[in-house]
Design an enzyme around this catalytic site. Structure first.
Site, PDB file in Angstrom:
ATOM      1  N   SER A   1       0.842  -1.197   0.000  1.00  0.00           N
ATOM      2  CA  SER A   1       0.000   0.000   0.000  1.00  0.00           C
ATOM      3  C   SER A   1       0.877   1.246   0.000  1.00  0.00           C
ATOM      4  CB  SER A   1      -0.897   0.018   1.242  1.00  0.00           C
ATOM      5  OG  SER A   1      -1.637   1.222   1.312  1.00  0.00           O
ATOM      6  N   LYS A   2       0.523   2.205  -0.850  1.00  0.00           N
ATOM      7  CA  LYS A   2       1.223   3.492  -0.802  1.00  0.00           C
ATOM      8  C   LYS A   2       0.581   4.286   0.325  1.00  0.00           C
ATOM      9  CE  LYS A   2       3.061   7.140  -3.800  1.00  0.00           C
ATOM     10  NZ  LYS A   2       4.487   6.826  -3.556  1.00  0.00           N
ATOM     11  N   ALA A   3       0.871   3.817   1.525  1.00  0.00           N
ATOM     12  CA  ALA A   3       0.257   4.336   2.742  1.00  0.00           C
ATOM     13  C   ALA A   3       1.190   5.331   3.414  1.00  0.00           C
ATOM     14  CB  ALA A   3      -0.049   3.193   3.708  1.00  0.00           C
TER      15      ALA A   3
ATOM     16  N   TYR B   1       5.948   5.650   5.097  1.00  0.00           N
ATOM     17  CA  TYR B   1       6.986   6.606   4.732  1.00  0.00           C
ATOM     18  C   TYR B   1       7.679   7.256   5.926  1.00  0.00           C
ATOM     19  CZ  TYR B   1       5.823   6.002  -0.119  1.00  0.00           C
ATOM     20  OH  TYR B   1       5.657   5.442  -1.359  1.00  0.00           O
TER      21      TYR B   1
END
Length: 294
Positions: free
Chosen positions: A158-160, A164
């Site tokens: 997931s680009k959650a 990051y």
């Protein structure tokens, strides 16, 4: 650079355009406290969002991995993005698309929260990601102290937003140490990516890149792999330990924001940026690709 909360313009927020200063959320939003938030970054070339369909699809997949659904269908998001870009009047820039859980509850369980969506766009100033001469001089990288978690330890596909935080800490430390970015290893000690871009090496005219076992499947990465195939450049995808940096004769990062960016140094290992034919071929090919998409 003007702080983002002090800018003017229009942001698409939950189905309608609103004035930029009005695009706010409550401090007790679940997405802020528990990282139930996903996003996409999209480059705009000639007024056209590049690979928009693919980015919307990944946003939807990222939300599902975090156990929520987007409130709007793909066509609504596509139309909204085009409208936001048109309202800015820009030809070259960047779109940021977000979706997050709302403020109905503040606890880890979030089955009954609302889901909010926003789309904003702005021009990218020179040197936004790296120095303006970075295509010629390359960037310097160091290996960060945190590792990407294994796929059974975190929602790595997931680009959650929460995925990051490791990158933020490692890049801050890299910048303080005089580098431009940090490289992250995985739970097995192999290269994964930089803090917000995928990693490629060159060796004897061929490409080598880490697997995406512990990270998202990059859209720009897929473009690079397709370009390499078109140019008949062999590419090996596999586990690459830190020692491979010394075996390689070049390296570059790729991503939506940085496009294709040569690497001149990984810690003490240095590379010839200007003389790397493979890197130069891929940079030229990518520039043609985004130009043809306008």
């Amino acid at each position: 650079m003007i702080p983002f909360d002090q800018r003017t313009g229009t942001i698409w927020y939950d189905g309608a355009p609103v004035d930029w200063p009005e695009a706010t959320l409550h401090v007790l939003s679940h997405g802020l406290h528990y990282a139930s938030s996903v996003f996409e970054g999209i480059r705009v070339y000639g007024g056209v969002p590049f690979m928009l369909t693919e980015h919307i699809a990944r946003l939807r997949a990222s939300a599902r991995i975090l156990d929520f659904d987007l409130e709007y269908d793909d066509e609504t998001l596509r139309t909204a993005t085009l409208d936001v870009v048109e309202r800015t009047g820009m030809t070259e820039g960047y779109v940021r698309m977000n979706a997050w859980r709302g403020s109905e509850v503040i606890q880890t369980a979030a089955l009954k929260t609302s889901v909010h969506t926003s789309i904003a766009a702005w021009e990218l100033p020179a040197g936004y990601y790296a120095a303006t001469d970075a295509l010629d001089t390359g960037i310097a990288l160091t290996i960060g102290r945190y590792r990407r978690p294994s796929p059974d330890s975190a929602p790595v596909k997931s680009k959650a937003a929460g995925n990051y935080m490791i990158g933020t800490v490692c890049k801050n430390e890299a910048l303080r140490a005089g580098f431009d970015d940090a490289l992250l290893l995985d739970d097995r000690g192999n290269f994964v990516e930089a803090t917000g871009a995928h990693l490629f090496f060159t060796k004897d005219g061929a490409l080598y890149t880490p697997t995406t076992r512990c990270t998202i499947d990059g859209i720009t990465r897929a473009c690079v792999l397709a370009l390499a195939e078109r140019e008949d450049i062999a590419c090996t995808v596999g586990d690459l330990g830190p020692d491979f940096a010394g075996e390689a004769d070049g390296a570059f990062l790729c991503g939506t924001a940085c496009e294709i960016l040569p690497v001149s140094r990984i810690d003490e290992q240095r590379y010839d940026v200007g003389g790397n034919r493979v890197v130069r071929t891929l940079i030229s090919g990518y520039q043609r690709l985004v130009t043809d998409a306008r």
